[in-house]
Design an enzyme around this catalytic site. Structure first.
Site, PDB file in Angstrom:
ATOM      1  CG  ASP A   1      -2.154   0.844   1.265  1.00  0.00           C
ATOM      2  OD1 ASP A   1      -3.315   0.417   1.056  1.00  0.00           O
ATOM      3  OD2 ASP A   1      -1.833   2.100   1.009  1.00  0.00           O
TER       4      ASP A   1
ATOM      5  CB  THR B   1     -16.712  -2.405  -7.009  1.00  0.00           C
ATOM      6  OG1 THR B   1     -16.751  -3.424  -5.882  1.00  0.00           O
ATOM      7  CG2 THR B   1     -18.071  -2.231  -7.642  1.00  0.00           C
TER       8      THR B   1
ATOM      9  CD  GLU C   1     -14.026 -10.395  -1.406  1.00  0.00           C
ATOM     10  OE1 GLU C   1     -13.179 -10.740  -1.796  1.00  0.00           O
ATOM     11  OE2 GLU C   1     -14.981 -11.150  -0.558  1.00  0.00           O
TER      12      GLU C   1
ATOM     13  CG  LEU D   1     -15.214  -8.154   1.702  1.00  0.00           C
ATOM     14  CD1 LEU D   1     -15.510  -7.126   2.655  1.00  0.00           C
ATOM     15  CD2 LEU D   1     -13.945  -8.776   1.804  1.00  0.00           C
ATOM     16  NE  ARG D   2     -21.974 -10.680   4.874  1.00  0.00           N
ATOM     17  CZ  ARG D   2     -22.866 -11.439   5.732  1.00  0.00           C
ATOM     18  NH1 ARG D   2     -23.757 -11.421   6.089  1.00  0.00           N
ATOM     19  NH2 ARG D   2     -21.865 -12.615   6.080  1.00  0.00           N
TER      20      ARG D   2
ATOM     21  CG  LEU E   1     -37.255  -7.721   2.450  1.00  0.00           C
ATOM     22  CD1 LEU E   1     -38.408  -8.500   2.446  1.00  0.00           C
ATOM     23  CD2 LEU E   1     -37.614  -6.366   1.471  1.00  0.00           C
TER      24      LEU E   1
ATOM     25  N   GLY F   1     -35.869   1.045   7.667  1.00  0.00           N
ATOM     26  CA  GLY F   1     -35.210   1.927   8.373  1.00  0.00           C
ATOM     27  C   GLY F   1     -34.571   3.205   8.033  1.00  0.00           C
TER      28      GLY F   1
ATOM     29  CB  CYS G   1     -20.078  -0.941  -0.929  1.00  0.00           C
ATOM     30  SG  CYS G   1     -18.411  -1.244  -0.374  1.00  0.00           S
TER      31      CYS G   1
ATOM     32  NE  ARG H   1     -15.483   3.711   3.471  1.00  0.00           N
ATOM     33  CZ  ARG H   1     -15.032   2.917   2.565  1.00  0.00           C
ATOM     34  NH1 ARG H   1     -14.690   3.001   1.432  1.00  0.00           N
ATOM     35  NH2 ARG H   1     -15.252   1.404   3.102  1.00  0.00           N
TER      36      ARG H   1
HETATM   37  C1  UGA Z   1     -22.106  -4.504   0.507  1.00  0.00           C
HETATM   38  C2  UGA Z   1     -22.511  -5.777   0.093  1.00  0.00           C
HETATM   39  O1  UGA Z   1     -23.629  -6.264   0.973  1.00  0.00           O
HETATM   40  C3  UGA Z   1     -21.540  -6.671  -0.168  1.00  0.00           C
HETATM   41  O2  UGA Z   1     -21.904  -7.957  -0.733  1.00  0.00           O
HETATM   42  C4  UGA Z   1     -20.211  -6.069  -1.167  1.00  0.00           C
HETATM   43  O3  UGA Z   1     -19.463  -6.936  -1.384  1.00  0.00           O
HETATM   44  C5  UGA Z   1     -19.888  -4.805  -0.340  1.00  0.00           C
HETATM   45  O4  UGA Z   1     -21.064  -3.909  -0.280  1.00  0.00           O
HETATM   46  C6  UGA Z   1     -18.791  -4.201  -1.295  1.00  0.00           C
HETATM   47  O5  UGA Z   1     -19.372  -3.805  -2.451  1.00  0.00           O
HETATM   48  O6  UGA Z   1     -17.843  -4.167  -1.015  1.00  0.00           O
HETATM   49  P1  UGA Z   1     -21.613  -3.571   2.988  1.00  0.00           P
HETATM   50  O7  UGA Z   1     -21.149  -2.289   2.544  1.00  0.00           O
HETATM   51  O8  UGA Z   1     -20.455  -4.119   4.096  1.00  0.00           O
HETATM   52  O9  UGA Z   1     -21.523  -4.532   1.845  1.00  0.00           O
HETATM   53  O10 UGA Z   1     -22.589  -3.313   3.704  1.00  0.00           O
HETATM   54  P2  UGA Z   1     -24.288  -4.217   3.850  1.00  0.00           P
HETATM   55  O11 UGA Z   1     -24.269  -5.225   4.739  1.00  0.00           O
HETATM   56  O12 UGA Z   1     -24.579  -4.419   2.545  1.00  0.00           O
HETATM   57  O13 UGA Z   1     -24.932  -2.949   4.445  1.00  0.00           O
HETATM   58  C7  UGA Z   1     -25.300  -1.763   3.457  1.00  0.00           C
HETATM   59  C8  UGA Z   1     -26.078  -0.601   4.042  1.00  0.00           C
HETATM   60  O14 UGA Z   1     -27.374  -1.276   4.187  1.00  0.00           O
HETATM   61  C9  UGA Z   1     -25.985  -0.401   5.517  1.00  0.00           C
HETATM   62  O15 UGA Z   1     -26.092   0.714   6.025  1.00  0.00           O
HETATM   63  C10 UGA Z   1     -27.102  -1.377   6.371  1.00  0.00           C
HETATM   64  O16 UGA Z   1     -27.555  -0.714   7.715  1.00  0.00           O
HETATM   65  C11 UGA Z   1     -28.321  -1.043   5.084  1.00  0.00           C
HETATM   66  N1  UGA Z   1     -29.408  -2.024   5.354  1.00  0.00           N
HETATM   67  C12 UGA Z   1     -28.754  -3.487   5.174  1.00  0.00           C
HETATM   68  C13 UGA Z   1     -30.485  -1.682   5.519  1.00  0.00           C
HETATM   69  O17 UGA Z   1     -30.671  -0.753   5.749  1.00  0.00           O
HETATM   70  N2  UGA Z   1     -31.414  -2.785   5.637  1.00  0.00           N
HETATM   71  C14 UGA Z   1     -31.332  -4.050   5.604  1.00  0.00           C
HETATM   72  O18 UGA Z   1     -32.135  -4.799   5.451  1.00  0.00           O
HETATM   73  C15 UGA Z   1     -29.967  -4.258   5.084  1.00  0.00           C
END
Ligand code: UGA
Length: 437
Positions: free
Chosen positions: A30, A121, A148, A150-151, A254, A257, A264, A334
């Site tokens: 990095d 991405t 990728e 991953l969450r 689903l 909120g 992402c 972010r």
């Molecule tokens: C997301 C994707 O879920 C991953 O599969 C992907 O790899 C990642 O982006 C990426 O592109 O690198 P992430 O950003 O870690 O992952 O977070 P998420 O779990 O997707 O949640 C995103 C947002 O949606 C959060 O603010 C969460 O609070 C919100 N959310 C999630 C809701 O408001 N309602 C839900 O039912 C689920």
């Protein structure tokens, strides 16, 4: 296998540590010297469950090293590109500066048979363009795109046991030399039956943006239903439970909120729209503009609801915001909807105190004008309203009977619909959820 990982942020640091855990010899590279110094000392530069233990474990075994010099990639067979693709300032499109710099910087160190593997991405078409650069410099090397999924908050387990692999290779064929090399690198998961799809470059790039767009759409769909439930006096959480039982719909993602945030989903749907426009296919994605608009409307709705909850005025109201990270188990702020709401409330005259188990240092850098308090009991003291905006387990577990003694007025807005409304009401609170009567 000897592997280099270029870019050691949320994606790269986790990927490097997990590849070392799988038995490979990994160097993480990095440009940020401070980040590399931290990682080399076995410290994660951001909060991610299980990452720090893993970093220490694989470094003790001598499987993972770090460098700021791209020359350290020389001799590796696989080069994973894991750098960020943020939103361009003032535009919807993705900024590819870091991806381009990483691949160009790698070129002098490539040997015949090497595979450059993009994980970032990117807008569709990027892999094809970068593959030409690789071919021109080293005709015996290849470029594959391996998105990728991953969450954050589950990054280590998602990387060690992903639900699928997608390999995008130039001819889209199983016989492409990069396919067997990637199979070897991921042999543990492949042997345990993880599905693996081989596609051409553009399909692999689109799989990632399509997946994130679908997830964003699902969240905005249920938030649109929340708006309707509010208008009709219905309960969106029961609605989600009921439609989610149909496995064609599914209950996951689903949760209505305050909407989605993070590094992402928001920028990916915008970059996708921008790219579709460049390709002359913008009509196909106009619905994503609506997805974005519904999502942003959640934030203003919460500000309005808080005003109502405080008797019609925010001026001087003492508001405690529980949660600053964009989601629990992360210190990432972010595009955090929680922080954006906190800042809007402050701008409208409220006195806002924000608390979070992990994200306060990042939050304070982003919004220095807000007040921060690490201790939850101190943060809620004499509050006129509590707003639960990031559903950390410790906030879900708060005892409304004890808490009622600390606040000035027992009013709570449950921005993630995770509290037991009946219990909070029984303890004397005025409870408001989103899309719930
Ligand atoms: C997301 C994707 O879920 C991953 O599969 C992907 O790899 C990642 O982006 C990426 O592109 O690198 P992430 O950003 O870690 O992952 O977070 P998420 O779990 O997707 O949640 C995103 C947002 O949606 C959060 O603010 C969460 O609070 C919100 N959310 C999630 C809701 O408001 N309602 C839900 O039912 C689920």
């Amino acid at each position: 296998m000897r592997i280099s990982v270029i870019g050691c942020g949320y994606l790269g640091a986790v990927h490097a540590a997990c590849m070392a855990k799988l038995g490979h010899d990994v160097v993480g590279i990095d440009v940020d010297a401070r980040k590399i110094e931290e990682l080399a000392a076995g410290r994660a530069p951001f909060y991610e469950p299980a990452l720090e233990e893993l970093l220490k474990e694989v470094q003790e075994k001598g499987r993972l090293s770090f460098s700021t010099d791209l020359a350290a990639a020389e001799g590796s067979k696989l080069h994973f590109v894991c750098v960020g693709t943020p939103q361009k300032k003032g535009e919807n499109a993705a900024d590819l500066t870091f991806v381009d710099a990483a691949v160009k910087g790698l070129l002098p160190y490539l040997a015949p048979g090497d595979v450059v593997v993009g994980k970032s991405t990117v807008p569709v078409g990027t892999a094809g363009r970068l593959a030409e650069l690789v071919q021109a410099q080293q005709p015996g090397a290849h470029l594959a795109w391996n998105p990728e999924f991953l969450r954050e908050g589950h990054a280590v387990s998602d990387t060690l046991s992903p639900d699928r692999f997608v390999y995008g290779v130039s001819d889209g064929s199983e016989d492409h030399p990069a396919v067997s090399i990637l199979d070897e690198v991921y042999s543990t998961s492949i042997a345990s039956g993880t599905p693996r799809l081989v596609t051409d470059h553009p399909t692999a790039e689109l799989v990632k943006t399509a997946a994130n767009s679908f997830l964003a759409t699902k969240i905005s769909f249920i938030n649109a239903m929340a708006e309707l439930c509010e208008a009709a006096g219905a309960d969106v959480t029961q609605l989600a439970d009921a439609i989610g039982i149909d496995d064609r719909i599914g209950r996951k993602f689903l949760n209505a909120g305050i909407g989605f945030g993070g590094g992402c989903l928001p920028k990916d749907i915008r970059a996708f729209m921008a790219r579709a426009g460049e390709l002359g296919a913008d009509q196909a994605l106009t619905f994503l503009r609506e997805v974005d608009a519904i999502n942003m409307r959640r934030r203003s709705r919460v500000v309005e609801l808080t005003r109502e909850l405080c008797g019609g005025s925010l001026l001087g109201a003492r508001i405690t915001v529980l949660g600053a990270a964009f989601k629990p188990d992360s210190d990432d702020v972010r595009d955090s909807p929680a922080l954006s709401i906190a800042a809007q409330l402050q701008l409208q005259g409220a006195v806002v105190t924000v608390t979070d188990p992990k994200a306060l240092p990042n939050a304070a850098r982003r919004f220095p004008e807000l007040q921060y308090e690490t201790d939850t009991s101190a943060a809620v003291l004499k509050a006129d309203a509590l707003l639960l905006l990031t559903e950390w387990q410790e906030y879900r577990d708060l005892n409304p009977y004890e808490l009622v003694e600390s606040v000035s007025s027992p009013r709570v807005l449950d921005g993630r619909n995770v509290l037991d409304a009946a219990k909070w009401r029984a303890a004397g609170w005025i409870y408001r959820g989103l899309g719930r009567p």
